[in-house]
Every structure is written in C-alpha cells, then in structure tokens.
Design a protein around this motif. Structure first.
Motif, short mmCIF file in Angstrom:
data_model
loop_
_atom_site.label_atom_id
_atom_site.label_comp_id
_atom_site.label_asym_id
_atom_site.label_seq_id
_atom_site.Cartn_x
_atom_site.Cartn_y
_atom_site.Cartn_z
N ILE A 48 -9.85 -38.30 12.51
CA ILE A 48 -11.26 -38.68 12.62
C ILE A 48 -11.39 -40.15 12.24
N ASN A 49 -12.48 -40.76 12.68
CA ASN A 49 -12.70 -42.17 12.33
C ASN A 49 -13.51 -42.27 11.03
N ALA A 50 -13.75 -43.49 10.59
CA ALA A 50 -14.44 -43.71 9.32
C ALA A 50 -15.86 -43.16 9.34
N SER A 51 -16.53 -43.28 10.46
CA SER A 51 -17.90 -42.78 10.57
C SER A 51 -17.95 -41.26 10.42
N ALA A 52 -17.05 -40.57 11.10
CA ALA A 52 -17.00 -39.11 10.99
C ALA A 52 -16.59 -38.68 9.58
N ALA A 53 -15.65 -39.40 8.98
CA ALA A 53 -15.23 -39.09 7.62
C ALA A 53 -16.40 -39.28 6.65
N TYR A 54 -17.14 -40.35 6.84
CA TYR A 54 -18.31 -40.62 6.00
C TYR A 54 -19.32 -39.47 6.13
N ASP A 55 -19.62 -39.07 7.36
CA ASP A 55 -20.59 -37.99 7.58
C ASP A 55 -20.12 -36.69 6.92
N ARG A 56 -18.84 -36.38 7.07
CA ARG A 56 -18.32 -35.14 6.47
C ARG A 56 -18.30 -35.21 4.94
N LEU A 57 -18.00 -36.40 4.39
CA LEU A 57 -18.02 -36.53 2.93
C LEU A 57 -19.45 -36.42 2.39
N LYS A 58 -20.41 -36.92 3.15
CA LYS A 58 -21.81 -36.77 2.74
C LYS A 58 -22.19 -35.28 2.70
N GLU A 59 -21.67 -34.49 3.64
CA GLU A 59 -21.91 -33.05 3.63
C GLU A 59 -21.27 -32.41 2.39
N VAL A 60 -20.06 -32.84 2.08
CA VAL A 60 -19.39 -32.34 0.87
C VAL A 60 -20.21 -32.72 -0.36
N GLN A 61 -20.71 -33.94 -0.37
CA GLN A 61 -21.49 -34.43 -1.51
C GLN A 61 -22.75 -33.59 -1.73
N GLU A 62 -23.32 -33.05 -0.65
CA GLU A 62 -24.51 -32.23 -0.77
C GLU A 62 -24.25 -30.96 -1.58
N GLN A 63 -22.99 -30.55 -1.68
CA GLN A 63 -22.64 -29.39 -2.49
C GLN A 63 -22.96 -29.63 -3.96
N GLU A 64 -23.04 -30.91 -4.34
CA GLU A 64 -23.33 -31.24 -5.74
C GLU A 64 -24.66 -30.68 -6.20
N ASN A 65 -25.57 -30.48 -5.27
CA ASN A 65 -26.90 -30.01 -5.64
C ASN A 65 -26.88 -28.65 -6.32
N VAL A 66 -25.83 -27.87 -6.09
CA VAL A 66 -25.75 -26.55 -6.71
C VAL A 66 -24.87 -26.55 -7.95
N ILE A 67 -24.26 -27.69 -8.26
CA ILE A 67 -23.39 -27.77 -9.43
C ILE A 67 -24.21 -28.16 -10.65
#
Length: 125
Positions: A48-67
């Motif tokens: 994947i490129n940097a843009s796709a990686a950024y988007d996917r990491l932002k999705e991972v980061q959203e998991q923080e809301n439940v931690i």
C-alpha cells in the motif's frame, strides 16, 4: 472420557502458552499495536502507499476511543507508549505524503520496530 478431558486441558494450556502478549500491556492496546504493525508492514512491503497506510492507521487509532487508560495501572506505561508510537507513525506518514518522497522509510521502520518491541513481536530489517 478421561482422554478427551486430558486433550482438552492440553489444548487450553497450549493456547495459553502461545499467547505472547506481555503481561504489562492491556489487551486492547496490544490488538491496536498489532493492527498498526500490520499496516506499517504493508507499507514497508510496498503493498500500500503512504496515503492508504495513513488512512488505515487512522482507523486503528479510532480503536483508542474504547481504551480506558488508568493512571497507575500495571499496563498504563506500555499502553501510553503504544499510543505515542502509533501517533508518531501517523505523523511520519503525513511527512511522506507532504514531501512526496520515501526518505522517512527508515524512520518508519525504526518506529515500527520500537512498537514491536513494546508488544513482544519480532522486529524487521
């Protein structure tokens, strides 16, 4: 019947032993960190490129809301370190997109390996 119970007990013990999550890392933080490493590995492998990686990491980061980060808990320090590493990876991917170069690839690899060490996961070259 005893044989089935023995096999079931061995299976449970095997699963317990295979769990390599460090005891000082929260379960949700561990899963979030593993997901982040998977994304970064895809980026480093040119899947994947940097843009796709950024988007996917932002999705991972959203998991923080439940931690729930409880100050003073046995997992607090590592959980916060995982959160900081994830944020650092996101910033590095923004840099890659803005500069339109791969100069940060080594920085991203280093941060990926730092995160892997926190999680007890193998590093890569």
């Amino acid at each position: 019947m005893k044989r089935i119970a023995l096999i079931a007990m061995c299976f449970v013990m095997l699963i317990t032993l295979c769990s390599c999550k460090p005891s000082d890392v929260g379960e949700l933080s561990y899963e979030m960190g593993k997901d982040a490493i998977e994304v970064v590995d895809d980026y480093l492998d040119y899947t994947i490129n940097a843009s796709a990686a950024y988007d996917r990491l932002k999705e991972v980061q959203e998991q923080e809301n439940v931690i729930s980060y409880e100050y003073g808990s046995p997992t607090y320090d590592k959980d916060m370190s995982i959160r900081i590493k994830l944020n650092g990876l996101i910033v590095d991917l923004i840099d890659v997109q803005v500069s339109n170069t791969d100069e940060n690839r080594q920085v991203i690899l280093d941060e990926r390996n730092d995160l892997a060490e926190l999680l007890g996961i193998s590093t890569r070259n």
